[in-house]
Design a protein around this motif. Structure first.
Motif, mmCIF file in Angstrom:
data_model
loop_
_atom_site.group_PDB
_atom_site.id
_atom_site.type_symbol
_atom_site.label_atom_id
_atom_site.label_comp_id
_atom_site.label_asym_id
_atom_site.label_seq_id
_atom_site.Cartn_x
_atom_site.Cartn_y
_atom_site.Cartn_z
ATOM 1 N N LEU A 9 0.709 -1.112 -0.178
ATOM 2 C CA LEU A 9 -0.040 0.033 -0.038
ATOM 3 C C LEU A 9 0.889 1.310 0.101
ATOM 4 C CD1 LEU A 9 -2.809 1.059 0.133
ATOM 5 C CD2 LEU A 9 -2.572 0.863 2.795
ATOM 6 N N LEU A 10 2.081 1.211 0.757
ATOM 7 C CA LEU A 10 2.756 2.250 0.893
ATOM 8 C C LEU A 10 3.425 2.649 -0.532
ATOM 9 C CD1 LEU A 10 4.242 4.420 2.688
ATOM 10 C CD2 LEU A 10 6.020 2.817 3.157
ATOM 11 N N LEU A 11 3.890 1.432 -1.238
ATOM 12 C CA LEU A 11 4.657 1.608 -2.470
ATOM 13 C C LEU A 11 3.670 2.116 -3.487
ATOM 14 C CD1 LEU A 11 6.640 -1.515 -2.542
ATOM 15 C CD2 LEU A 11 7.412 0.650 -2.119
ATOM 16 N N LYS A 12 2.367 1.829 -3.269
ATOM 17 C CA LYS A 12 1.220 2.276 -4.359
ATOM 18 C C LYS A 12 1.056 3.679 -4.096
ATOM 19 C CE LYS A 12 -2.483 -0.044 -5.334
ATOM 20 N NZ LYS A 12 -3.749 -0.681 -4.876
ATOM 21 N N ARG A 13 0.913 4.442 -3.061
ATOM 22 C CA ARG A 13 0.620 5.607 -2.460
ATOM 23 C C ARG A 13 2.153 6.350 -2.919
ATOM 24 N NH1 ARG A 13 -2.451 4.775 3.191
ATOM 25 N NH2 ARG A 13 -4.319 4.161 2.221
ATOM 26 N N GLY A 14 3.156 5.738 -3.010
ATOM 27 C CA GLY A 14 4.226 6.493 -3.029
ATOM 28 C C GLY A 14 4.722 6.492 -4.852
ATOM 29 N N ARG A 15 3.503 5.995 -5.610
ATOM 30 C CA ARG A 15 3.708 6.157 -7.210
ATOM 31 C C ARG A 15 4.880 5.183 -7.716
ATOM 32 N NH1 ARG A 15 -0.493 8.138 -6.116
ATOM 33 N NH2 ARG A 15 -1.702 9.903 -6.766
ATOM 34 N N VAL A 16 5.183 4.258 -7.028
ATOM 35 C CA VAL A 16 6.222 3.199 -7.461
ATOM 36 C C VAL A 16 5.656 2.542 -8.581
ATOM 37 C CG1 VAL A 16 7.432 1.152 -6.825
ATOM 38 C CG2 VAL A 16 7.108 3.099 -5.104
ATOM 39 N N PRO A 17 6.563 2.399 -9.634
ATOM 40 C CA PRO A 17 5.819 1.714 -10.878
ATOM 41 C C PRO A 17 5.272 0.350 -10.567
ATOM 42 C CG PRO A 17 7.960 2.536 -11.489
ATOM 43 C CD PRO A 17 7.671 2.764 -9.872
ATOM 44 N N ARG A 18 4.183 0.113 -11.145
ATOM 45 C CA ARG A 18 3.242 -1.102 -10.897
ATOM 46 C C ARG A 18 4.206 -2.610 -11.151
ATOM 47 N NH1 ARG A 18 -1.959 -2.140 -10.521
ATOM 48 N NH2 ARG A 18 -2.599 -4.617 -10.675
ATOM 49 N N ILE A 19 4.966 -2.416 -12.287
ATOM 50 C CA ILE A 19 5.890 -3.744 -12.473
ATOM 51 C C ILE A 19 6.598 -3.994 -11.489
ATOM 52 C CG2 ILE A 19 7.542 -2.396 -13.890
ATOM 53 C CD1 ILE A 19 7.289 -4.861 -15.545
#
Length: 227
Positions: free
Chosen positions: A142-152
């Motif tokens: 969740l933290l990575l998604k909110r941090g706009r980390v690339p999906r792949i």
């Protein structure tokens, strides 16, 4: 299994329900203090983190010390390389030995640098352990998604995390079977069993991967995981 233990502990943390952004913010603050404080302050931060981590996870100080001891060998090697110096002017050394035309020993500057490196590394390590032990894997995603980390990249992290458990489960099963057959009774026998374990582990992990691929195909996998 260390990874399984850490994963379970993150779910029993007193801060389990705290937002991952707040935990990450606390970790950044801890890391900033670990790199900016003098050695005395870093030692105090280390002690504070030890008490705080043990309280949050409901574990003993002895157990926390065993976790901290895991990377200690690498840390000590790094500190020793900073501590010892090679010079042609032994009068500046606190103590040393002659090795041919040069001297190997400890200088006041090396002692100060090694002391600073040791406490800085321990404080940063304790802060990182605090984050790992209090941040369940779903919250990390969740933290990575909110941090706009690339999906792949997130998908690669998810798959790697999953395969760590598969690897450890297969290794434990093979080792248990070998132990029941006295595969580690002697040192030469232990080496042969270890070589067989590595070979079988590679084969069994490939089979587990193929089984997972078949499962994904049967569920009409289109190249994206639901995150």
């Amino acid at each position: 299994m260390i990874t399984n233990v850490f994963d379970r502990l993150s779910y029993q943390s007193r801060w389990f329900a705290v937002a991952p952004e707040r935990k990450f913010g606390c970790w950044l603050l801890m890391m900033a203090l670990a790199f900016s404080l003098p050695p005395v302050g870093q030692a105090a931060l280390l002690a504070l983190l030890a008490v705080f981590t043990c309280w949050l996870l409901r574990v003993s100080l002895w157990r926390w010390l065993r976790w901290m001891a895991l990377p200690m060998g690498f840390l000590l090697i790094g500190v020793l390389t900073v501590l010892f110096s090679i010079t042609r002017e032994p009068q500046h050394m606190l103590f040393g030995v002659s090795v041919g035309n040069v001297w190997l020993g400890v200088t006041p500057q090396g002692m100060a640098a090694a002391n600073s490196t040791l406490w800085r590394s321990l404080a940063a390590l304790a802060a990182t352990f605090w984050l790992v032990l209090n941040l369940p894997f779903p919250q990390l995603i969740l933290l990575l998604k909110r941090g706009r980390v690339p999906r792949i990249l997130i998908e690669q992290i998810l798959l790697t995390w999953r395969f760590i458990f598969i690897l450890m489960e297969e290794a434990a099963a093979i080792h248990r079977a070998q132990t029941l057959r006295f595969g580690y009774r002697t040192l030469p026998q232990g080496y042969r069993s270890l070589a067989m374990l590595v070979s079988l582990l590679f084969t069994r992990v490939l089979l587990r991967y193929k089984a997972m691929a078949v499962t994904l195909d049967s569920k009409l996998y289109q190249g994206d995981f639901h995150l």
